[in-house]
Scaffold this motif. Structure first.
Motif, PDB file in Angstrom:
ATOM      1  N   LYS A 102      64.053  -3.537 -48.345  1.00  0.00           N
ATOM      2  CA  LYS A 102      63.817  -2.109 -48.123  1.00  0.00           C
ATOM      3  C   LYS A 102      62.903  -1.880 -46.919  1.00  0.00           C
ATOM      4  N   ALA A 123      61.178  11.897 -51.478  1.00  0.00           N
ATOM      5  CA  ALA A 123      60.785  10.502 -51.674  1.00  0.00           C
ATOM      6  C   ALA A 123      61.718   9.824 -52.663  1.00  0.00           C
ATOM      7  N   ARG A 124      61.935  10.479 -53.791  1.00  0.00           N
ATOM      8  CA  ARG A 124      62.749   9.898 -54.843  1.00  0.00           C
ATOM      9  C   ARG A 124      64.200   9.759 -54.403  1.00  0.00           C
ATOM     10  N   GLU A 127      64.598   7.002 -51.796  1.00  0.00           N
ATOM     11  CA  GLU A 127      64.496   5.659 -52.369  1.00  0.00           C
ATOM     12  C   GLU A 127      65.775   5.281 -53.097  1.00  0.00           C
ATOM     13  N   LEU A 128      66.314   6.220 -53.855  1.00  0.00           N
ATOM     14  CA  LEU A 128      67.522   5.902 -54.625  1.00  0.00           C
ATOM     15  C   LEU A 128      68.717   5.681 -53.706  1.00  0.00           C
ATOM     16  N   LEU A 130      68.593   4.677 -50.633  1.00  0.00           N
ATOM     17  CA  LEU A 130      68.373   3.410 -49.943  1.00  0.00           C
ATOM     18  C   LEU A 130      68.762   2.245 -50.842  1.00  0.00           C
ATOM     19  N   ARG A 131      68.359   2.370 -52.092  1.00  0.00           N
ATOM     20  CA  ARG A 131      68.661   1.297 -53.044  1.00  0.00           C
ATOM     21  C   ARG A 131      70.174   1.106 -53.180  1.00  0.00           C
ATOM     22  N   GLU A 135      72.102  -2.250 -52.080  1.00  0.00           N
ATOM     23  CA  GLU A 135      72.831  -2.990 -53.114  1.00  0.00           C
ATOM     24  C   GLU A 135      74.297  -3.165 -52.732  1.00  0.00           C
TER      25      GLU A 135
ATOM     26  N   TYR B  10      70.409   1.861 -60.964  1.00  0.00           N
ATOM     27  CA  TYR B  10      69.290   1.601 -60.069  1.00  0.00           C
ATOM     28  C   TYR B  10      68.186   2.607 -60.289  1.00  0.00           C
ATOM     29  N   GLU B  14      64.363   1.719 -60.734  1.00  0.00           N
ATOM     30  CA  GLU B  14      63.309   2.207 -59.849  1.00  0.00           C
ATOM     31  C   GLU B  14      62.239   2.989 -60.596  1.00  0.00           C
ATOM     32  N   ARG B 198      55.166   0.179 -49.036  1.00  0.00           N
ATOM     33  CA  ARG B 198      55.722  -1.073 -48.508  1.00  0.00           C
ATOM     34  C   ARG B 198      55.130  -1.391 -47.140  1.00  0.00           C
TER      35      ARG B 198
END
Ligand SMILES: Nc1ncnc2c1ncn2[C@@H]1O[C@H](COP(=O)(O)OP(=O)(O)OP(=O)(O)O)[C@@H](O)[C@H]1O
Ligand SMILES: [Mg+2]
Lengths: 274, 347
Positions: A102, A123-124, A127-128, A130-131, A135, B10, B14, B198
């Motif tokens: 990441k 933000a949330r 992040e999701l 990006l994940r 993946e 996911y 998370e 990070r």
């Protein structure tokens, strides 16, 4: 392969009295695999550091798609799409595999401080997303699903190299710089890595610049080979031509180690120490 | 034995609290925190408030030292900046804590960013010395800027109000401090799972490759100093509201060392670490005090004889803990948890 995506013009880099690079100039064709070879200490890693902006050369320019990026800070170059791996693995040991990957996407994310503190909204969402992306694209491709939540320090050397590649891919690279991607790997790991590099080049249409000692691999997959010796480009061209170049043979002979030269130029049991 | 729920997507992976069990425990903890002031003695309530303030400051310092890897001996002085700012604002303009607290945090953040400037050039011990020098300078300012700080006499908080209510008891302050501590910890925890967290860790682990991977070192080092000082400033303001009197001697260098010790003992770079460390560092000296009191009937004049020993015992306890578990109390806690999760299949 058309216009050069990256052009080096007369790069000269000195450390005190030592001239690590001397008037280095060459082009990288877009969509190709270019490999830099040369004996130990020839200046290959220094060249990479110059391209990523970590070293500032005394003279010369780095052009990215014809634009001079010589004065750009390293993070800005990353954002442009210059991604790299390191000769001595440089993973973040305090993070898991997924967080290391990441981090590669850092410059493409927008989350600001306030939104990060509440982890709500952007933000949330970011992040999701990006994940998901990591993946489905990267983790799947590099076959590292089973280690995604492990701390990187617990991984074997070969897997660490693979995670480093994954992190570089998360930058969304236009050019991927790989500093000795198969050094220190066993045969099977090497074959996997070579396959990934070829796939990235052919299916992801990624331009690759690589430093490698493993001549078998170099000859197999490179579109263009550049030979550095004592900081100077002594030959460049197609792999087969370069291999026959007397200058190149002399440079490897000149290192005084004939066995080393045989090992490196021999197509069979090439090994990639470095 | 706890059966883990399968992580289905996911988004679950998370999330902070992945299982129902974790959520239930969190609920129990919150209920205990809520009930605490109604059932305990004033002395324990006093300690509870002190721990809450220490948790905020330690969590802030952990962002800087534990996550970003920038050592600082300025935390005590930063708390002083927050304390003076809030008291001065409250006294001068009769402002509510709802205004003085964030302003104290913001001003301290600004001071923190300035103090953090040397971190762009120096690391490790040199940075420790640079931040220590800054804290000496701040102390000098507390003593000599008399028109604002009243010098060595210090300031009395004359206007301690929040939403029209007088903050005149530990009981009321508890309900200000603990929610803020929870917010502070949650904020840090959230930060950790975004690009900013990070980037902090990347700066700590390998600053050079972080830069090549797109992390602007200048921005993140200063951001970390600013954020950590913001926490310190808020903690300092709460400290001032809690004790009502501040002097330059309220924030000596030892306070900075206290907080460094707290995050080391608790476990650096973790979220739980600063909480456990802050509680440990606050409670152990108190427990030693109680112990000497208990020994009074057995050993004549125990208080007088044993008082000097408290510091020594405290020090030995810290060193002992670190030898026993260098990753701190948080790691001990993790091991206990793992034990119960696998029990009885593996012990
Ligand atoms: N930061 C530095 N300071 C001083 N000298 C340096 C620095 N980096 C590289 N050098 C010197 O520059 C020369 C080239 O080093 P470089 O690491 O680029 O070689 P290389 O071709 O990558 O070698 P290898 O195959 O061993 O990786 C060496 O003589 C090295 O000692
Ligand atoms: Mg090298």
């Amino acid at each position: 392969m058309s216009d050069p995506i990256l052009t080096l013009e007369g790069i000269t880099l000195s450390f005190g009295g030592l001239r690590a690079l001397n008037e280095v100039s060459f082009d990288m064709p877009e969509g190709g695999i270019t490999t830099v070879i040369g004996p130990n200490g020839a200046g290959k890693t220094s060249l990479f550091n110059t391209i990523s902006g970590f070293y500032r050369p005394q003279a010369g320019r780095v052009l990215f798609r014809g634009k001079d990026i010589s004065r750009l800070h390293p993070p800005k170059r990353a954002k442009l799409g210059l991604a790299r791996t390191f000769q001595n693995i440089a993973l973040f040991r305090g993070m898991t595999v997924i967080d290391n990957i990441k981090l590669g996407a850092h410059s493409h994310l927008q989350t600001g401080l306030l939104s990060a503190l509440v982890y709500f909204g952007r933000a949330r969402r970011e992040e999701l997303e990006l994940r998901e992306k990591i993946e489905s694209k990267i983790i799947d491709f590099l076959e590292i699903d089973h280690i995604r939540n492990l701390p990187v320090a617990s991984l074997s050397y070969g897997l660490q190299k693979r995670v480093e590649l994954a992190r570089a891919l998360a930058i969304g690279p236009e050019i991927l710089l790989l500093d000795e991607p198969v050094a220190g790997m066993n045969r099977e790991e090497k074959e996997d890595m070579a396959r990934f590099i070829l796939d990235l080049n052919q299916e992801w249409q990624m331009t690759i610049l690589m430093v490698e000692h493993d001549m078998e691999m170099v000859m197999d997959i490179s579109d263009k080979v550049v030979v550095l010796n004592f900081g100077e480009v002594i030959a460049q061209g197609k792999a087969a031509e370069v291999k026959e170049n007397p200058e190149v043979l002399k440079a490897y002979l000149g290192s005084g180690d004939v066995a080393d030269m045989r090992r490196r130029l021999g197509a069979e049991n090439a090994s990639g120490a470095g | 034995m706890r059966i883990a729920d399968a992580v289905s997507s996911y988004s679950d992976d998370e999330a902070i609290f992945r299982t129902r069990t974790q959520r239930v425990w969190m609920g129990i903890l919150l209920a205990c925190l809520l009930a605490f002031p109604f059932v305990v003695s004033p002395y324990l309530l006093f300690l509870g408030c002190l721990i809450g303030i220490a948790v905020i400051s330690a969590t802030g310092l952990n962002i800087l030292v534990g996550l970003t890897g920038q050592i600082s001996l300025g935390q005590g002085a930063f708390m002083g900046v927050g304390a003076y700012t809030s008291v001065w604002l409250a006294n001068q303009f009769a402002l509510s804590l709802a205004v003085t607290l964030p302003l104290a945090g913001l001003l301290t953040a600004l001071v923190g960013v300035i103090v953090g400037l040397p971190s762009l050039r120096v690391k490790g011990l040199y940075l420790a010395i640079a931040t220590m020098a800054a804290s000496v300078i701040l102390h000098f300012v507390f003593v000599h800027w008399e028109s604002v700080t009243a010098g060595n006499l210090g300031l009395n908080l004359q206007h301690a109000k929040l939403f029209g209510m007088e903050l005149d008891s530990d009981f009321k302050l508890y309900f200000v401090i603990i929610p803020l501590a929870l917010i502070a910890v949650t904020g840090a925890r959230n930060l950790l799972r975004t690009r900013i967290g990070r980037a902090f860790i990347a700066v700590r682990d390998r600053d050079i490759s972080a830069e090549v991977l797109g992390v602007n070192l200048l921005r993140y080092k200063l951001l970390s100093f600013g954020l950590s000082s913001f926490y310190a400033g808020c903690a300092g303001a709460l400290w001032a509201y809690f004790f009502k009197v501040i002097t330059p001697e309220s924030f000596p260098l030892e306070v900075s060392i206290f907080y460094l010790a707290a995050i080391i003992v608790g476990g650096m770079g973790t979220i739980l670490g600063p909480i456990l460390g802050a509680a440990f560092m606050t409670l152990v000296p108190e427990m030693l005090k109680v112990l000497t009191l208990l020994l009074e009937p057995i050993i004549a004049n125990a208080q007088v004889h044993l008082a000097p020993m408290k510091g020594v015992v405290f020090g030995i306890l810290i060193v002992g803990f670190l030898l026993f578990e260098p990753h701190g109390l948080a790691e001990i806690w993790r091991k206990i948890q793992r034990f119960f999760r696998l029990w009885p299949f593996k012990t």
